[in-house]
Design an enzyme around this catalytic site. Structure first.
Site, PDB file in Angstrom:
ATOM      1  N   LYS A 195      69.422  39.298   1.161  1.00 42.32           N
ATOM      2  CA  LYS A 195      68.141  38.449   2.349  1.00 42.32           C
ATOM      3  C   LYS A 195      66.995  38.577   1.904  1.00 42.32           C
ATOM      4  CE  LYS A 195      65.156  40.043   4.804  1.00 42.32           C
ATOM      5  NZ  LYS A 195      63.993  38.635   4.640  1.00 42.32           N
ATOM      6  N   GLY A 246      60.626  46.612  -1.135  1.00 43.16           N
ATOM      7  CA  GLY A 246      59.022  46.234   0.030  1.00 43.16           C
ATOM      8  C   GLY A 246      57.998  47.270   0.070  1.00 43.16           C
ATOM      9  N   SER A 247      57.813  47.007   0.866  1.00 42.04           N
ATOM     10  CA  SER A 247      56.609  48.599   1.188  1.00 42.04           C
ATOM     11  C   SER A 247      56.891  49.868   1.832  1.00 42.04           C
ATOM     12  CB  SER A 247      55.761  47.920   2.537  1.00 42.04           C
ATOM     13  OG  SER A 247      56.814  47.329   3.617  1.00 42.04           O
ATOM     14  N   THR A 248      56.077  50.672   1.472  1.00 44.18           N
ATOM     15  CA  THR A 248      56.930  52.130   2.160  1.00 44.18           C
ATOM     16  C   THR A 248      57.312  52.006   3.329  1.00 44.18           C
ATOM     17  OG1 THR A 248      55.365  52.769  -0.646  1.00 44.18           O
ATOM     18  CG2 THR A 248      56.258  54.113   1.610  1.00 44.18           C
ATOM     19  N   GLU A 249      56.325  51.581   4.205  1.00 44.05           N
ATOM     20  CA  GLU A 249      56.164  51.754   5.546  1.00 44.05           C
ATOM     21  C   GLU A 249      57.751  51.636   6.108  1.00 44.05           C
ATOM     22  OE1 GLU A 249      53.548  48.892   7.402  1.00 44.05           O
ATOM     23  OE2 GLU A 249      54.516  49.325   9.540  1.00 44.05           O
ATOM     24  N   GLY A 251      59.751  50.518   3.826  1.00 42.93           N
ATOM     25  CA  GLY A 251      61.288  51.512   3.287  1.00 42.93           C
ATOM     26  C   GLY A 251      61.289  52.814   4.380  1.00 42.93           C
ATOM     27  N   GLU A 268      62.660  50.569  -3.430  1.00 40.35           N
ATOM     28  CA  GLU A 268      61.743  50.438  -4.357  1.00 40.35           C
ATOM     29  C   GLU A 268      60.187  49.724  -4.413  1.00 40.35           C
ATOM     30  OE1 GLU A 268      59.055  49.263  -6.026  1.00 40.35           O
ATOM     31  OE2 GLU A 268      60.391  48.012  -7.506  1.00 40.35           O
ATOM     32  N   CYS A 302      53.875  45.767  -7.733  1.00 43.07           N
ATOM     33  CA  CYS A 302      53.972  47.359  -7.066  1.00 43.07           C
ATOM     34  C   CYS A 302      53.725  48.118  -8.145  1.00 43.07           C
ATOM     35  CB  CYS A 302      55.616  47.238  -6.559  1.00 43.07           C
ATOM     36  SG  CYS A 302      56.776  47.013  -8.325  1.00 43.07           S
ATOM     37  N   GLU A 399      47.337  50.158  -1.156  1.00 45.95           N
ATOM     38  CA  GLU A 399      47.631  49.849  -2.259  1.00 45.95           C
ATOM     39  C   GLU A 399      47.097  47.980  -1.414  1.00 45.95           C
ATOM     40  OE1 GLU A 399      52.001  48.440  -1.832  1.00 45.95           O
ATOM     41  OE2 GLU A 399      52.018  48.350  -4.434  1.00 45.95           O
TER      42      GLU A 399
HETATM   43  P1  NDP Z   1      58.037  43.896   3.762  1.00 50.57           P
HETATM   44  O1  NDP Z   1      58.415  45.575   3.036  1.00 50.57           O
HETATM   45  O2  NDP Z   1      57.141  43.698   4.671  1.00 50.57           O
HETATM   46  O3  NDP Z   1      59.057  43.171   2.607  1.00 50.57           O
HETATM   47  C1  NDP Z   1      60.268  43.282   1.938  1.00 50.57           C
HETATM   48  C2  NDP Z   1      61.018  42.620   2.337  1.00 50.57           C
HETATM   49  O4  NDP Z   1      61.766  43.634   3.430  1.00 50.57           O
HETATM   50  C3  NDP Z   1      61.349  41.569   3.256  1.00 50.57           C
HETATM   51  O5  NDP Z   1      62.066  40.225   2.768  1.00 50.57           O
HETATM   52  C4  NDP Z   1      61.039  41.863   4.439  1.00 50.57           C
HETATM   53  O6  NDP Z   1      61.043  40.524   4.813  1.00 50.57           O
HETATM   54  C5  NDP Z   1      62.208  42.399   5.099  1.00 50.57           C
HETATM   55  N1  NDP Z   1      62.216  43.309   5.944  1.00 50.57           N
HETATM   56  C6  NDP Z   1      60.572  43.943   6.723  1.00 50.57           C
HETATM   57  N2  NDP Z   1      60.939  44.245   7.632  1.00 50.57           N
HETATM   58  C7  NDP Z   1      62.342  44.965   7.549  1.00 50.57           C
HETATM   59  C8  NDP Z   1      62.855  46.215   8.302  1.00 50.57           C
HETATM   60  N3  NDP Z   1      63.094  46.473   9.580  1.00 50.57           N
HETATM   61  N4  NDP Z   1      64.059  46.173   7.853  1.00 50.57           N
HETATM   62  C9  NDP Z   1      64.712  45.663   7.137  1.00 50.57           C
HETATM   63  N5  NDP Z   1      63.844  44.817   6.564  1.00 50.57           N
HETATM   64  C10 NDP Z   1      62.832  44.558   6.447  1.00 50.57           C
HETATM   65  O7  NDP Z   1      57.025  43.903   2.973  1.00 50.57           O
HETATM   66  P2  NDP Z   1      55.427  42.654   3.255  1.00 50.57           P
HETATM   67  O8  NDP Z   1      56.139  41.818   2.885  1.00 50.57           O
HETATM   68  O9  NDP Z   1      55.528  42.198   4.527  1.00 50.57           O
HETATM   69  O10 NDP Z   1      54.433  42.948   2.458  1.00 50.57           O
HETATM   70  C11 NDP Z   1      53.640  44.511   3.552  1.00 50.57           C
HETATM   71  C12 NDP Z   1      52.638  45.746   2.244  1.00 50.57           C
HETATM   72  O11 NDP Z   1      54.147  45.578   1.034  1.00 50.57           O
HETATM   73  C13 NDP Z   1      52.478  44.182   0.232  1.00 50.57           C
HETATM   74  O12 NDP Z   1      51.015  44.160   1.124  1.00 50.57           O
HETATM   75  C14 NDP Z   1      52.387  45.610  -0.171  1.00 50.57           C
HETATM   76  O13 NDP Z   1      51.411  46.308  -0.049  1.00 50.57           O
HETATM   77  C15 NDP Z   1      54.055  46.013  -0.412  1.00 50.57           C
HETATM   78  N6  NDP Z   1      54.963  45.393  -1.054  1.00 50.57           N
HETATM   79  C16 NDP Z   1      55.466  46.314  -2.205  1.00 50.57           C
HETATM   80  C17 NDP Z   1      56.059  45.541  -3.079  1.00 50.57           C
HETATM   81  C18 NDP Z   1      57.050  45.911  -3.970  1.00 50.57           C
HETATM   82  O14 NDP Z   1      57.707  45.073  -4.643  1.00 50.57           O
HETATM   83  N7  NDP Z   1      57.033  47.213  -3.635  1.00 50.57           N
HETATM   84  C19 NDP Z   1      57.011  44.038  -2.433  1.00 50.57           C
HETATM   85  C20 NDP Z   1      56.650  43.381  -1.423  1.00 50.57           C
HETATM   86  C21 NDP Z   1      55.277  44.476  -0.347  1.00 50.57           C
HETATM   87  P3  NDP Z   1      60.433  40.086   5.366  1.00 50.57           P
HETATM   88  O15 NDP Z   1      60.131  38.619   4.585  1.00 50.57           O
HETATM   89  O16 NDP Z   1      60.415  37.970   6.583  1.00 50.57           O
HETATM   90  O17 NDP Z   1      59.249  40.413   5.845  1.00 50.57           O
END
Ligand code: NDP
Length: 489
Positions: A195, A246-249, A251, A268, A302, A399
């Site tokens: 996804k 993606g985000s720590t939250e 994760g 990651e 990141c 971040e």
């Molecule tokens: P998210 O962690 O929300 O997004 C990462 C991926 O996870 C996206 O494909 C997202 O879908 C998906 N996702 C969102 N919620 C869920 C869930 N409950 N269960 C499973 N998958 C989910 O990051 P954001 O895009 O909201 O960014 C927020 C912050 O996260 C940024 O400002 C940054 O600080 C951090 N971040 C870190 C990254 C890294 O490379 N380590 C990459 C991206 C963000 P969708 O796109 O629809 O939200």
């Protein structure tokens, strides 16, 4: 003031120059009006859709699917079928052929992919052309090489594929993250459901065309699009492994969801990297590294070097040189080959950056932004540096994921280590010094998965990448990147 400095201040940096536009043509890429989900080698007509846009102009690019739970489960079932009906039994040398093919096709179609990546994500074309695409192809080449050598990679451990991998990727490096996820999974004999992020689905959807062109058996790669709800459904579904960037939250939420299920997980997550500059470094080279560390990809990285630690004795010099260099950064049209800093990926991300920058000013840090004209439409933020930053400020702790740098100081190597490690994250760090012994001394003590020395943001498929602490666990890249996709006896 030395004679040279006098002459320099008399000759201002050429920020007033007008550069002739050098836009890359959009014609090379054909964007469909509407996309479905790629399931079992076919396009599945989506029940719900949303519009994906170009963040630089807010132009609507296409209508894409918002996967429903049924659609996500159909994709998992297709991946399960492909795993059981041949893919996992295929000799490694045959799997390698498919991966090689994909790598070659990505190279052949790299301009098309680079333009689409910049359009949908907002990153400068010179980055998608020179970084994202070559690295994405390199990952497929690299893991193609391992596909028939798993027994050698893990001697006496009888590696076996684990089954179906659910993979969730972010918006900052859409195609590259896809490659990081799909290449090792396929090399190890698994099938996948991926996804992409809600805001950047288009290169993943174009990748489905590559999958078809490479004649990969149906169901080995499945792509479902949509927001976090689709991701959450994928995590809950009948998959054997989840790989998330993606985000720590989010994760943490995934880790809670999977606790006790026996499903494998790699995370990651975010970072707040320290880029540490000692007084014996090659200063101009370090300034380039600082700029690359934080303004590359608008700081949507990141492992961005978002906390700069400068040794006190050279603080004034570094800040002066940095501000001067920032004046030469060109912000604007991502498709212009001259652009250094493109558009912010989404309205939501822009709001987050603005909020954190406002908190920095309120808490007492001094802000500097070089004069630059930002386009009226779209999402933009000027390259920013904060000085007079205390470690407790939010801009030094959280971040930001934008083109915003916080500068702090230190006196001794021990103090640098202590301050650098003072973060819940532990993804990456940079060290600038001419002393090899100091590099090794520092690298041993920094709690970071990757430590760069006299360079920054260097990636190679052979080199494992991943974090400590709240930056996640598991490694991607290298031989280590195969391990999460294998079971051993
Ligand atoms: P998210 O962690 O929300 O997004 C990462 C991926 O996870 C996206 O494909 C997202 O879908 C998906 N996702 C969102 N919620 C869920 C869930 N409950 N269960 C499973 N998958 C989910 O990051 P954001 O895009 O909201 O960014 C927020 C912050 O996260 C940024 O400002 C940054 O600080 C951090 N971040 C870190 C990254 C890294 O490379 N380590 C990459 C991206 C963000 P969708 O796109 O629809 O939200």
């Amino acid at each position: 003031m030395t004679e040279l400095e006098k002459r320099r201040s008399a000759a201002p940096v050429p920020s007033g120059w007008e550069y002739a536009p050098a836009p890359e043509s959009r014609d090379i890429v054909r964007i469909e009006e509407r996309y479905g989900h790629f399931v079992g080698g076919e396009w599945l007509e989506p029940r719900e859709t949303y519009a994906t846009i170009a963040p630089a102009t807010e132009e609507r690019l296409a209508e894409v699917g918002q996967a429903t739970p049924e659609e996500v489960h159909a994709a998992i079932a297709a991946a399960r079928g492909a795993f059981e009906n041949g893919w996992s039994e295929l000799p490694g040398s045959d799997r390698a052929k498919y991966l090689f093919r994909i790598a070659r096709i990505l190279q052949e179609r790299s301009r098309e992919f680079a333009v689409l990546e910049s359009l949908n994500g907002g990153k400068p074309i010179k980055e998608s052309r020179d970084v994202d695409l070559p690295l994405a192809a390199a990952h497929f080449f690299y893991y193609a090489g391992w596909a028939d050598k798993l027994e050698y990679a893990f001697p006496n451990r009888r590696p076996r594929p684990i089954g179906v991998a659910g993979q969730i990727i972010p918006w900052n490096f859409p195609l590259l993250m896809l490659a990081w996820k799909i290449a090792p999974a396929l090399a190890a004999g698994n099938t996948v459901v991926l996804k992409p992020a809600e805001t950047t689905p288009l290169t993943a959807l174009l990748f489905c065309d590559v999958v078809r062109q490479a004649e990969l058996p149906a169901g080995v790669v499945n792509i479902v699009t949509g927001d976090g709800r689709a991701g959450a459904e994928l995590v809950k579904g009948d998959v054997d492994k989840v790989a998330f960037t993606g985000s720590t939250e989010v994760g943490k939420a995934i880790q809670r969801e999977l606790a006790g299920t026996g499903k494998k997980l790699t995370l990651e997550l975010g970072g707040k990297a320290a880029n540490i500059v000692f007084d014996d470094c090659a200063l101009d080279q370090a300034v380039e590294g600082i700029v690359n560390g934080i303004y590359f990809n608008q700081g949507h990285v990141c492992c961005a070097g978002s906390r700069l630690f400068v040794q006190e004795s050279i603080y004034e010099d570094v800040v002066k040189k940095l501000k001067r260099r920032m004046q030469t950064l060109r912000v604007g049209d991502p498709l212009d080959k001259n652009t250094d800093v493109g558009a912010i990926n989404s309205r939501q991300q822009l709001d987050k950056i603005r909020e954190l920058v406002a908190s920095g000013e309120e808490e007492g840090a001094e802000i500097y932004q070089p004069p630059c004209r930002l386009p009226e439409k779209g999402y933009w933020f000027a390259p920013t540096v904060f000085t007079d930053v205390a470690q407790s400020y939010r801009i030094a702790q959280e971040e930001i994921f934008g083109p915003v740098l916080s500068v702090l100081t230190f006196r001794t190597p021990a103090e640098a280590v202590e301050k650098a490690n003072n973060t819940p994250y532990g993804l990456s760090a940079g060290i600038w010094t001419e002393k090899g012994s100091r590099i090794l001394w520092m690298a041993k003590r920094l709690r970071a998965g990757v430590v760069w020395a006299n360079t920054y943001n260097r990636f190679d498929p052979a080199s494992p990448f991943g974090g400590y602490k709240e930056s996640g666990f598991g490694r991607e890249g290298g031989r280590h990147g195969l391990e999460p996709y294998l079971e051993f006896e």
